[in-house]
Design a protein around this motif. Structure first.
Motif, PDB file in Angstrom:
ATOM      1  N   VAL A  13     113.820 -19.372  10.329  1.00  0.00           N
ATOM      2  CA  VAL A  13     112.559 -18.722  10.668  1.00  0.00           C
ATOM      3  C   VAL A  13     111.960 -18.243   9.346  1.00  0.00           C
ATOM      4  O   VAL A  13     112.270 -17.155   8.869  1.00  0.00           O
ATOM      5  CB  VAL A  13     112.757 -17.537  11.640  1.00  0.00           C
ATOM      6  N   GLU A  14     111.136 -19.101   8.732  1.00  0.00           N
ATOM      7  CA  GLU A  14     110.568 -18.872   7.404  1.00  0.00           C
ATOM      8  C   GLU A  14     111.641 -18.932   6.309  1.00  0.00           C
ATOM      9  O   GLU A  14     111.428 -19.490   5.247  1.00  0.00           O
ATOM     10  CB  GLU A  14     109.827 -17.533   7.348  1.00  0.00           C
ATOM     11  N   THR A  15     112.809 -18.371   6.565  1.00  0.00           N
ATOM     12  CA  THR A  15     113.963 -18.464   5.667  1.00  0.00           C
ATOM     13  C   THR A  15     115.144 -18.966   6.483  1.00  0.00           C
ATOM     14  O   THR A  15     115.231 -18.701   7.679  1.00  0.00           O
ATOM     15  CB  THR A  15     114.289 -17.088   5.058  1.00  0.00           C
ATOM     16  N   SER A  16     116.051 -19.702   5.846  1.00  0.00           N
ATOM     17  CA  SER A  16     117.218 -20.223   6.558  1.00  0.00           C
ATOM     18  C   SER A  16     118.394 -19.268   6.417  1.00  0.00           C
ATOM     19  O   SER A  16     118.677 -18.767   5.320  1.00  0.00           O
ATOM     20  CB  SER A  16     117.594 -21.603   6.011  1.00  0.00           C
ATOM     21  N   PHE A  17     119.088 -19.022   7.533  1.00  0.00           N
ATOM     22  CA  PHE A  17     120.232 -18.116   7.580  1.00  0.00           C
ATOM     23  C   PHE A  17     121.453 -18.883   8.087  1.00  0.00           C
ATOM     24  O   PHE A  17     121.348 -19.688   9.010  1.00  0.00           O
ATOM     25  CB  PHE A  17     119.969 -16.941   8.520  1.00  0.00           C
ATOM     26  N   LEU A  18     122.599 -18.589   7.508  1.00  0.00           N
ATOM     27  CA  LEU A  18     123.867 -19.132   7.990  1.00  0.00           C
ATOM     28  C   LEU A  18     124.693 -17.972   8.549  1.00  0.00           C
ATOM     29  O   LEU A  18     124.872 -16.944   7.875  1.00  0.00           O
ATOM     30  CB  LEU A  18     124.633 -19.819   6.856  1.00  0.00           C
ATOM     31  N   PHE A  19     125.173 -18.144   9.797  1.00  0.00           N
ATOM     32  CA  PHE A  19     125.937 -17.106  10.470  1.00  0.00           C
ATOM     33  C   PHE A  19     127.305 -17.631  10.883  1.00  0.00           C
ATOM     34  O   PHE A  19     127.473 -18.825  11.135  1.00  0.00           O
ATOM     35  CB  PHE A  19     125.249 -16.639  11.759  1.00  0.00           C
ATOM     36  N   LYS A  20     128.253 -16.700  11.029  1.00  0.00           N
ATOM     37  CA  LYS A  20     129.484 -16.974  11.758  1.00  0.00           C
ATOM     38  C   LYS A  20     129.275 -16.417  13.164  1.00  0.00           C
ATOM     39  O   LYS A  20     128.953 -15.240  13.338  1.00  0.00           O
ATOM     40  CB  LYS A  20     130.681 -16.313  11.086  1.00  0.00           C
ATOM     41  N   LEU A  21     129.429 -17.278  14.184  1.00  0.00           N
ATOM     42  CA  LEU A  21     129.166 -16.904  15.568  1.00  0.00           C
ATOM     43  C   LEU A  21     130.464 -16.868  16.351  1.00  0.00           C
ATOM     44  O   LEU A  21     131.217 -17.851  16.364  1.00  0.00           O
ATOM     45  CB  LEU A  21     128.201 -17.909  16.207  1.00  0.00           C
ATOM     46  N   ASN A  22     130.729 -15.763  17.019  1.00  0.00           N
ATOM     47  CA  ASN A  22     131.889 -15.658  17.896  1.00  0.00           C
ATOM     48  C   ASN A  22     131.529 -16.289  19.238  1.00  0.00           C
ATOM     49  O   ASN A  22     130.597 -15.840  19.913  1.00  0.00           O
ATOM     50  CB  ASN A  22     132.289 -14.191  18.090  1.00  0.00           C
ATOM     51  N   VAL A  23     132.255 -17.343  19.640  1.00  0.00           N
ATOM     52  CA  VAL A  23     131.897 -18.097  20.847  1.00  0.00           C
ATOM     53  C   VAL A  23     132.296 -17.370  22.123  1.00  0.00           C
ATOM     54  O   VAL A  23     131.909 -17.794  23.216  1.00  0.00           O
ATOM     55  CB  VAL A  23     132.540 -19.505  20.827  1.00  0.00           C
ATOM     56  N   ASN A  24     133.041 -16.274  22.009  1.00  0.00           N
ATOM     57  CA  ASN A  24     133.463 -15.524  23.194  1.00  0.00           C
ATOM     58  C   ASN A  24     132.494 -14.406  23.561  1.00  0.00           C
ATOM     59  O   ASN A  24     132.319 -14.092  24.742  1.00  0.00           O
ATOM     60  CB  ASN A  24     134.857 -14.934  22.974  1.00  0.00           C
ATOM     61  N   ASN A  25     131.845 -13.807  22.525  1.00  0.00           N
ATOM     62  CA  ASN A  25     130.942 -12.697  22.814  1.00  0.00           C
ATOM     63  C   ASN A  25     129.542 -12.864  22.229  1.00  0.00           C
ATOM     64  O   ASN A  25     128.672 -12.025  22.467  1.00  0.00           O
ATOM     65  CB  ASN A  25     131.552 -11.372  22.334  1.00  0.00           C
ATOM     66  N   MET A  57     110.030 -27.827   4.178  1.00  0.00           N
ATOM     67  CA  MET A  57     109.157 -26.670   4.244  1.00  0.00           C
ATOM     68  C   MET A  57     108.105 -26.941   5.327  1.00  0.00           C
ATOM     69  O   MET A  57     107.898 -28.086   5.740  1.00  0.00           O
ATOM     70  CB  MET A  57     108.499 -26.421   2.893  1.00  0.00           C
ATOM     71  N   ASN A  58     107.453 -25.894   5.784  1.00  0.00           N
ATOM     72  CA  ASN A  58     106.470 -26.075   6.855  1.00  0.00           C
ATOM     73  C   ASN A  58     105.308 -26.970   6.448  1.00  0.00           C
ATOM     74  O   ASN A  58     104.636 -27.555   7.301  1.00  0.00           O
ATOM     75  CB  ASN A  58     105.931 -24.712   7.310  1.00  0.00           C
ATOM     76  N   ASP A  59     105.068 -27.102   5.142  1.00  0.00           N
ATOM     77  CA  ASP A  59     104.004 -27.994   4.688  1.00  0.00           C
ATOM     78  C   ASP A  59     104.473 -29.438   4.545  1.00  0.00           C
ATOM     79  O   ASP A  59     103.707 -30.301   4.109  1.00  0.00           O
ATOM     80  CB  ASP A  59     103.411 -27.505   3.368  1.00  0.00           C
TER      81      ASP A  59
END
Length: 677
Positions: free
Chosen positions: A194-206, A237-239
């Motif tokens: 969303v305008e900038t890219s983020f990398l997350f660790k996601l817990n698949v249980n919660n 990029m969006n352009d």
């Protein structure tokens, strides 16, 4: 290795047996001509004649194929995707059902149902993944029409395989799954742009997330190495600019940048030593070559290249440390084995050889590499799914997506190359009706939708096979602007929707005529979405080439598309800015609705009233423009409950019944073809 296909029954096969009725001597009581014959012999003779007539009726006539019912081509398939759990004990299957797609988890051993999910009308499962042996991840998208593409990934959910522990993951519609981190079965890596890219660790249980990294790319895709360290990010990029950054400590270093249709350079994965990186490299927008890059020395080793098309899929070893094969869809698709000596490659290559004349795609293997599913298909055969057991050396048949389709009744799809008037090579396919001589045939040219990104490829196509089954040759050409042939080829179509892109269609028809395949006085054009635009724009530019045209959910006024659903997003607005003719005068000149005075061919128009991808006002405006010059479509088909392409089976049967009658009238066996319209 052995291949086993399990089936609940077999198809009947007709056999001819010669029954001896005596030693060949004429019965003494039979008289010739109109002379008397005993009643019992007359009855015997009648029975023989009846049997003979019945046998002849059951045998196919030479040169004619059975007329397959229209509904057989458009019934929902039995499945659309299959994926296998890491331990190989379960499989997740997506099944279309009228206005939705449902998901089921089955036991591999007996195909018993373990769990089932249905999110309701217009909701469809996409990208079903196994987080671990007991938990699934899946996106559920919203789609209303047959030709729609989803404008977002859809909502992300997690669930245990028996349906318990269901979780709606917040903001999941913005996520892409980066890595399943098998060493930690409770978490995965996801990215969000969303305008900038983020990398997350996601817990698949919660559903809880922890930020891992951010990057200065508006629509980015991260790459981590085998230790799950962030090493690259690439994307757009969006352009429309393409960018790739390398991670240096805590900083990002730009290593590539190009315009929307320019060069490409993006990472795919790391080698077994976790040092060198596999890169897809398309210099000057040419089709991509796969190279192995040493980041320290910047040296590159070329591993795979086709030269005509870019790769469209990759096959990795079960430990994901070795790139085994690269999939190219150049004519008939094939694997290029880049690690031929790897033991897993030898298994995959052997399976490809076990299905001659067919395409074989391999799905994600079990964690130990023992089990993997594969999809087998051909131009005359819809997909079949198999599960391969490496230890046993056996492939078990799982399901056929459309087992009511008989490959022997379908028509072959032949790759072709056509030279456009400016010398550009255009690749496509010609489908010749089965049992025909392939000469002087009525021809339907069928331009694909998109137009930029999609392409026609080799495989079972219900529309094409229906038309061929009714005696029509079908021509599909990947005109300039189509995807798959490199960014530069795609960029050649930008702002040329109604000019050189249409010339490519014209040149391909003339090729078919010059080859003796097509009767020049029996050619029609039909397409959907952008293909519908092309079907009308072609009869504007070439009024004497076509005897009829069919526009299905087509764009007829370029500026009307400014109210389409994708214009809600900045990337969609920038896309039209790049690909559309820049001035209002040029857009009018390239809109079929403003050239109706040149049209000579009869017109059939088809639209769904609920279409938000190509609003129905396109069709209404075209009809009003035709009326201004004293013309009107021969027929208009509108379905109030349909959107961008019809989904309801009966609506499709009605549509193609009328479409075939339309083609029959103008280019069928009884059409008047002395001269073009």
């Amino acid at each position: 290795m052995t291949l086993h296909r399990c089936s609940t029954g077999s198809s009947p096969a007709w056999s001819r047996h010669g029954h001896r009725e005596g030693d060949g001597a004429k019965p003494s009581s039979v008289r010739t001509g109109s002379q008397w014959m005993p009643p019992h012999l007359r009855e015997w003779k009648m029975k023989v004649m009846v049997r003979l007539l019945l046998l002849l009726a059951l045998l196919p006539l030479q040169g004619f194929a059975r007329e397959v019912p229209i509904q057989d081509f458009f019934k929902d398939p039995e499945f659309t995707s299959i994926s296998v759990s890491p331990d190989g004990k379960h499989m997740a299957v997506t099944v279309p059902q009228d206005d939705r797609t449902v998901l089921a988890v089955l036991r591999v051993s007996d195909q018993g149902v373990v769990g089932k999910w249905d999110y309701g009308e217009n909701r469809h499962f996409r990208q079903v993944l196994w987080a671990n042996n007991n938990r699934l991840l899946f996106f559920v998208t919203f789609k209303t029409g047959r030709f729609d593409f989803e404008t977002s990934k859809g909502d992300l959910y997690a669930s245990n395989i028996d349906g318990t522990g269901r979780l709606d993951i917040p903001n999941g519609n913005y996520y892409n799954i980066v890595d399943l981190t098998p060493e930690d079965p409770d978490t995965i890596l996801v990215e969000r742009s969303v305008e900038t890219s983020f990398l997350f660790k996601l817990n698949v249980n919660n559903g809880r997330t922890t930020t891992v990294a951010t990057a200065p790319v508006e629509q980015g895709s991260f790459l981590v190495d085998h230790e799950r360290k962030v090493r690259f990010v690439s994307g757009a990029m969006n352009d429309g600019r393409n960018v790739t950054y390398r991670r240096d400590g805590d900083k990002w270093t730009l290593v590539h940048e190009s315009e929307r249709n320019g060069a490409t350079y993006f990472p795919l994965g790391f080698d077994a030593e976790n040092k060198r990186v596999y890169m897809a490299k398309g210099e000057q927008g040419k089709p991509e070559t796969i190279v192995l890059l040493d980041p320290d020395t910047r040296s590159e080793t070329v591993l795979s290249s086709n030269g005509i098309v870019s790769p469209s899929a990759y096959l990795w070893s079960s430990d994901e440390k070795t790139l085994l094969g690269v999939w190219y869809e150049d004519g008939v698709p094939y694997w290029d084995w880049v690690a031929p000596d790897h033991p897993e490659t030898k298994v995959y290559a052997g399976l490809v050889k076990a299905f001659p004349g067919k395409a074989v795609r391999f799905l994600r293997p079990s964690q130990d590499g023992r089990y993997f599913a594969m999809r087998v298909y051909a131009d005359t055969m819809p997909s079949e799914a198999y599960l391969f057991d490496r230890d046993a050396g056996q492939a078990k048949f799982l399901a056929a997506s459309m087992d009511w389709i008989k490959p022997e009744e379908m028509s072959p799809m032949k790759p072709i190359v056509v030279k456009a008037r400016d010398g550009l090579s255009l690749h496509g396919y010609i489908t010749i009706p089965k049992n025909s001589e392939g000469k002087k045939l009525p021809l339907i040219i069928n331009p694909h939708g998109g137009p930029h990104g999609p392409r026609d490829d080799w495989g079972f196509n219900p529309e094409v096979q229906l038309f061929a089954n009714r005696g029509y040759a079908v021509l599909q050409i990947n005109y300039r602007g189509s995807g798959g042939y490199g960014n530069a080829f795609e960029g050649m179509g930008y702002r040329k929707w109604g000019t050189t892109m249409q010339d490519d269609l014209t040149d391909s028809v003339r090729w078919a005529v010059a080859q003796g395949i097509a009767d020049p006085n029996r050619v029609c054009i039909y397409g959907a979405s952008y293909g519908g635009y092309a079907a009308l724009m072609s009869v504007v530019r070439e009024p004497d080439l076509y005897r009829c045209t069919v526009g299905y959910v087509g764009v007829y006024d370029l500026d009307a598309q400014r109210s389409a659903d994708f214009m809600e997003h900045e990337s969609g607005r920038n896309y039209l800015k790049d690909v559309y003719p820049p001035t209002a005068a040029e857009r009018m000149a390239q809109s079929p609705a403003y050239g109706v005075e040149r049209i000579k061919a009869p017109i059939l128009l088809v639209h769904g009233e609920k279409d938000v991808r190509v609003p129905i006002k396109n069709m209404h405006f075209l009809i009003s423009q035709l009326a201004k010059v004293g013309k009107k479509p021969e027929d208009v088909i509108v379905e109030k409950k349909e959107a961008h392409g019809f989904r309801d089976l009966q609506n499709n049967v009605n549509l193609y019944t009328k479409m075939l009658a339309f083609f029959d009238k103008y280019i069928g066996p009884n059409a008047k073809t002395a001269s073009a319209p």
